[in-house]
Design a protein around this motif. Sequence first.
Motif, PDB file in Angstrom:
ATOM      1  N   ASP A   1      37.139  52.232  40.539  1.00 57.01           N
ATOM      2  CA  ASP A   1      37.808  50.968  40.877  1.00 57.01           C
ATOM      3  C   ASP A   1      37.009  50.201  41.933  1.00 57.01           C
ATOM      4  O   ASP A   1      36.885  48.975  41.873  1.00 57.01           O
ATOM      5  CB  ASP A   1      39.225  51.243  41.405  1.00 57.01           C
ATOM      6  N   LEU A   2      36.479  50.953  42.887  1.00 55.36           N
ATOM      7  CA  LEU A   2      35.700  50.322  43.958  1.00 55.36           C
ATOM      8  C   LEU A   2      34.440  49.658  43.385  1.00 55.36           C
ATOM      9  O   LEU A   2      34.102  48.520  43.748  1.00 55.36           O
ATOM     10  CB  LEU A   2      35.347  51.395  44.997  1.00 55.36           C
ATOM     11  N   ALA A   3      33.774  50.363  42.472  1.00 57.51           N
ATOM     12  CA  ALA A   3      32.564  49.809  41.852  1.00 57.51           C
ATOM     13  C   ALA A   3      32.904  48.540  41.053  1.00 57.51           C
ATOM     14  O   ALA A   3      32.175  47.536  41.125  1.00 57.51           O
ATOM     15  CB  ALA A   3      31.911  50.852  40.947  1.00 57.51           C
ATOM     16  N   SER A   4      34.032  48.565  40.327  1.00 59.93           N
ATOM     17  CA  SER A   4      34.428  47.373  39.555  1.00 59.93           C
ATOM     18  C   SER A   4      34.728  46.210  40.488  1.00 59.93           C
ATOM     19  O   SER A   4      34.341  45.068  40.220  1.00 59.93           O
ATOM     20  CB  SER A   4      35.694  47.620  38.729  1.00 59.93           C
ATOM     21  N   ALA A   5      35.441  46.513  41.570  1.00 53.85           N
ATOM     22  CA  ALA A   5      35.789  45.456  42.523  1.00 53.85           C
ATOM     23  C   ALA A   5      34.525  44.872  43.147  1.00 53.85           C
ATOM     24  O   ALA A   5      34.395  43.653  43.300  1.00 53.85           O
ATOM     25  CB  ALA A   5      36.706  46.019  43.608  1.00 53.85           C
ATOM     26  N   LEU A   6      33.567  45.746  43.475  1.00 51.47           N
ATOM     27  CA  LEU A   6      32.321  45.260  44.084  1.00 51.47           C
ATOM     28  C   LEU A   6      31.558  44.382  43.103  1.00 51.47           C
ATOM     29  O   LEU A   6      31.058  43.311  43.473  1.00 51.47           O
ATOM     30  CB  LEU A   6      31.466  46.451  44.535  1.00 51.47           C
ATOM     31  N   GLU A   7      31.500  44.830  41.841  1.00 50.54           N
ATOM     32  CA  GLU A   7      30.807  44.012  40.842  1.00 50.54           C
ATOM     33  C   GLU A   7      31.449  42.638  40.734  1.00 50.54           C
ATOM     34  O   GLU A   7      30.761  41.621  40.667  1.00 50.54           O
ATOM     35  CB  GLU A   7      30.798  44.720  39.482  1.00 50.54           C
TER      36      GLU A   7
END
Length: 160
Positions: free
Chosen positions: A18-24
Amino acid sequence: MTYDFRIAAADAGTMYRDLASALEGLVSGETDAVANMANAAALIWETLPDLNWAGFYRNVGGELVLGPFQGRPACIRIKFGEGVCGVAAGTRQVQRVEDVHAFPGHIACDSASASELVVPIVRDGELVAVLDVDSPRTGRFSEEDEAGCVRLAEILSKVL
Ligand code: SME
């Protein structure tokens, strides 16, 4: 416009996905490195529990210079090879340190720090910056944290 990227996941794998998606989502289409590091530091700070510092040191002419971060004011310049960040920069290897007091040359910016994870951010073979997260808890960072932060560094390598 408001950004609400609050992430509460049951397990670390889901949380880092989720963190990676949010960062993207936050950095896609933005080319300003300072803005992207600032939002990344805030997102990591808001999401990962038990941190006392989260942010970046940039490679400026072969020396690490403080970048956007959350937490207490920190040392501004770190030479390659010095401290946890400098070793990560010099070797381009992730440094996951269970107990910073046992790390030779650790630079204590905040005396609360007990463990630390530093991930090199590399683009086209060049070290651009390091991502640094610190915790007041000894042994805070697991292999999952390392893998998760390596993924974040990959995303950031394209936009710094
Ligand atoms: N502890 C780091 C210095 C940076 S601060 O933790 C923010 C080091 O030893 O490189």
